[in-house]
Scaffold this motif. Sequence first.
Motif, PDB file in Angstrom:
ATOM      1  N   THR A  59      72.686  67.026  11.178  1.00 44.85           N
ATOM      2  CA  THR A  59      71.580  66.710  10.125  1.00 44.85           C
ATOM      3  C   THR A  59      70.678  66.465  10.795  1.00 44.85           C
ATOM      4  N   PRO A  60      68.742  66.887  10.361  1.00 44.72           N
ATOM      5  CA  PRO A  60      67.535  65.974  10.119  1.00 44.72           C
ATOM      6  C   PRO A  60      67.657  64.060   9.900  1.00 44.72           C
ATOM      7  N   CYS A  61      67.268  63.767  10.620  1.00 48.25           N
ATOM      8  CA  CYS A  61      66.971  62.692  10.414  1.00 48.25           C
ATOM      9  C   CYS A  61      65.464  62.353   9.304  1.00 48.25           C
ATOM     10  N   LEU A  62      65.715  61.039   9.128  1.00 49.46           N
ATOM     11  CA  LEU A  62      64.760  60.494   8.263  1.00 49.46           C
ATOM     12  C   LEU A  62      63.367  60.688   8.400  1.00 49.46           C
ATOM     13  N   ARG A  63      63.250  60.165  10.050  1.00 51.68           N
ATOM     14  CA  ARG A  63      61.920  60.384  10.743  1.00 51.68           C
ATOM     15  C   ARG A  63      61.177  61.865  11.073  1.00 51.68           C
ATOM     16  N   CYS A  64      62.436  62.794  11.020  1.00 55.55           N
ATOM     17  CA  CYS A  64      62.145  64.230  11.511  1.00 55.55           C
ATOM     18  C   CYS A  64      61.506  64.825  10.082  1.00 55.55           C
ATOM     19  N   ILE A  65      62.054  64.012   8.606  1.00 55.24           N
ATOM     20  CA  ILE A  65      61.221  64.757   7.517  1.00 55.24           C
ATOM     21  C   ILE A  65      59.619  63.848   7.498  1.00 55.24           C
ATOM     22  N   PHE A  66      59.818  62.235   7.438  1.00 47.96           N
ATOM     23  CA  PHE A  66      58.253  61.710   7.254  1.00 47.96           C
ATOM     24  C   PHE A  66      57.764  60.421   9.009  1.00 47.96           C
ATOM     25  N   PRO A  67      57.802  61.990   9.394  1.00 46.99           N
ATOM     26  CA  PRO A  67      57.397  60.932  10.914  1.00 46.99           C
ATOM     27  C   PRO A  67      56.291  60.182  10.964  1.00 46.99           C
ATOM     28  N   THR A  68      55.724  60.148   9.931  1.00 41.73           N
ATOM     29  CA  THR A  68      54.602  58.917   9.954  1.00 41.73           C
ATOM     30  C   THR A  68      54.592  57.807   8.428  1.00 41.73           C
ATOM     31  N   PHE A  69      54.415  56.427   8.441  1.00 42.57           N
ATOM     32  CA  PHE A  69      54.311  56.395   7.849  1.00 42.57           C
ATOM     33  C   PHE A  69      53.463  56.242   6.244  1.00 42.57           C
ATOM     34  N   PRO A  70      54.061  56.717   5.458  1.00 40.21           N
ATOM     35  CA  PRO A  70      52.467  56.537   4.329  1.00 40.21           C
ATOM     36  C   PRO A  70      52.038  55.298   3.895  1.00 40.21           C
ATOM     37  N   PRO A  71      50.906  55.506   3.622  1.00 37.02           N
ATOM     38  CA  PRO A  71      50.470  54.432   2.930  1.00 37.02           C
ATOM     39  C   PRO A  71      51.145  53.087   2.684  1.00 37.02           C
ATOM     40  N   LYS A  72      50.940  51.933   2.580  1.00 33.53           N
ATOM     41  CA  LYS A  72      51.775  50.913   2.107  1.00 33.53           C
ATOM     42  C   LYS A  72      51.471  50.817   1.338  1.00 33.53           C
ATOM     43  N   GLU A  73      51.551  50.870  -0.565  1.00 31.82           N
ATOM     44  CA  GLU A  73      50.947  50.294  -1.369  1.00 31.82           C
ATOM     45  C   GLU A  73      52.542  49.547  -2.620  1.00 31.82           C
ATOM     46  N   THR A  74      51.902  48.946  -3.274  1.00 29.35           N
ATOM     47  CA  THR A  74      53.080  48.439  -4.540  1.00 29.35           C
ATOM     48  C   THR A  74      53.085  49.755  -5.250  1.00 29.35           C
ATOM     49  N   SER A  75      54.216  49.766  -5.279  1.00 31.04           N
ATOM     50  CA  SER A  75      54.101  51.618  -6.453  1.00 31.04           C
ATOM     51  C   SER A  75      54.255  51.092  -7.776  1.00 31.04           C
ATOM     52  N   PRO A  76      54.315  51.729  -8.788  1.00 36.36           N
ATOM     53  CA  PRO A  76      54.780  51.269  -9.940  1.00 36.36           C
ATOM     54  C   PRO A  76      56.281  51.849  -9.971  1.00 36.36           C
ATOM     55  N   ALA A  77      57.216  50.948 -11.002  1.00 37.60           N
ATOM     56  CA  ALA A  77      58.541  50.888 -10.752  1.00 37.60           C
ATOM     57  C   ALA A  77      59.445  50.889 -11.859  1.00 37.60           C
ATOM     58  N   LEU A  78      60.010  51.945 -12.205  1.00 39.34           N
ATOM     59  CA  LEU A  78      60.972  51.935 -14.192  1.00 39.34           C
ATOM     60  C   LEU A  78      62.399  51.564 -13.177  1.00 39.34           C
ATOM     61  N   GLY A  79      63.414  50.937 -14.254  1.00 41.37           N
ATOM     62  CA  GLY A  79      64.566  50.512 -14.414  1.00 41.37           C
ATOM     63  C   GLY A  79      65.639  51.443 -14.175  1.00 41.37           C
ATOM     64  N   ALA A  80      64.910  52.476 -15.127  1.00 44.10           N
ATOM     65  CA  ALA A  80      65.819  53.763 -15.129  1.00 44.10           C
ATOM     66  C   ALA A  80      65.564  54.781 -13.706  1.00 44.10           C
ATOM     67  N   THR A  81      64.532  55.034 -13.366  1.00 41.68           N
ATOM     68  CA  THR A  81      64.255  55.600 -12.116  1.00 41.68           C
ATOM     69  C   THR A  81      65.732  55.092 -10.901  1.00 41.68           C
ATOM     70  N   CYS A  82      65.818  54.036 -10.806  1.00 42.81           N
ATOM     71  CA  CYS A  82      66.308  53.318 -10.465  1.00 42.81           C
ATOM     72  C   CYS A  82      67.263  53.637  -9.865  1.00 42.81           C
ATOM     73  N   GLY A  83      67.929  53.405 -11.179  1.00 43.68           N
ATOM     74  CA  GLY A  83      69.209  53.917 -11.787  1.00 43.68           C
ATOM     75  C   GLY A  83      69.410  55.473 -11.340  1.00 43.68           C
ATOM     76  N   VAL A  84      68.747  56.528 -11.587  1.00 48.98           N
ATOM     77  CA  VAL A  84      69.339  57.526 -11.250  1.00 48.98           C
ATOM     78  C   VAL A  84      69.325  57.973 -10.011  1.00 48.98           C
ATOM     79  N   ILE A  85      68.212  57.377  -8.651  1.00 47.66           N
ATOM     80  CA  ILE A  85      68.449  57.880  -7.798  1.00 47.66           C
ATOM     81  C   ILE A  85      69.434  56.918  -7.194  1.00 47.66           C
ATOM     82  N   GLY A  86      69.537  55.592  -7.479  1.00 51.93           N
ATOM     83  CA  GLY A  86      70.513  54.928  -7.144  1.00 51.93           C
ATOM     84  C   GLY A  86      72.120  55.225  -7.075  1.00 51.93           C
ATOM     85  N   SER A  87      72.466  55.566  -8.145  1.00 50.23           N
ATOM     86  CA  SER A  87      73.539  56.655  -8.772  1.00 50.23           C
ATOM     87  C   SER A  87      73.715  57.855  -7.829  1.00 50.23           C
TER      88      SER A  87
END
Length: 243
Positions: A165-193
């Motif tokens: 398969t394509p690798c992660l760098r194929c999808i995101f060849p450069t680093f997005p700007p580093k920032e502290t993103s807002p974080a919701l526990g329920a979203t972590c639950g969805v993606i982690g699941s």
Amino acid sequence: MLSLADEKRYERQIRLFGAEGQKRLAGATALVVGAGGLGSSVSTYLAVAGVGRMVVADGDVVEVSNLNRQILHGARDIGRPKAVSAAETIRGLNPEIEVEAVALFADEDNLAGLLGEADLVVDALDSFSARHLLNRAAIAMDVPLFHGAVSGFDGQATTIIPEKTPCLRCIFPTFPPKETSPALGATCGVIGSIQASEAIKYLTGKGELLAGRLLIWDGLRGRCDEISIERNPACPDCEEKFK
């Protein structure tokens, strides 16, 4: 052969992939890099599913601002290493599995050792610079990588199989700007699941993986979209694998 105790504990999921699938889970080693919001959800569901050996790597310590989403940790763990706190909680969820805590940030010096015995690795990181390091190491060592990322109500996931398969760098060849993103526990639950489900499907040989597909979760709309992804022939991380 499964023990009577295992048959009872895992009865409901054995109906999905049989005793053979359960034995595959029991014989597997999963490396989870990151014990934060995503790592908490992924580790919880891999542990209760009966993945036989789990290695949790994180060099950070628990802070009070983590507790809205990092469900492996509680108020009593503030100031403790996340990897240690996570391992203790996981052992409480399933004392039948082996759990190793690695209280280190994954980097170029230790990733080869961490990946050495892993059957799969879960990307539960919070920066793309670290993700690119993990991607490069996983590709080099032929270890399947289960990617997830979240920001607020939004998230994404994909499954990367080296040489297929394509690798992660194929999808995101450069680093997005580093920032502290807002974080919701329920979203972590969805993606982690989703990441845990992908790992379980991979180990048991069931279903269709998110291989070559990037799943996009929009929590505000309650919708999933999907993007087909293609390999970059000039990708510096996976180019050699396809020659």
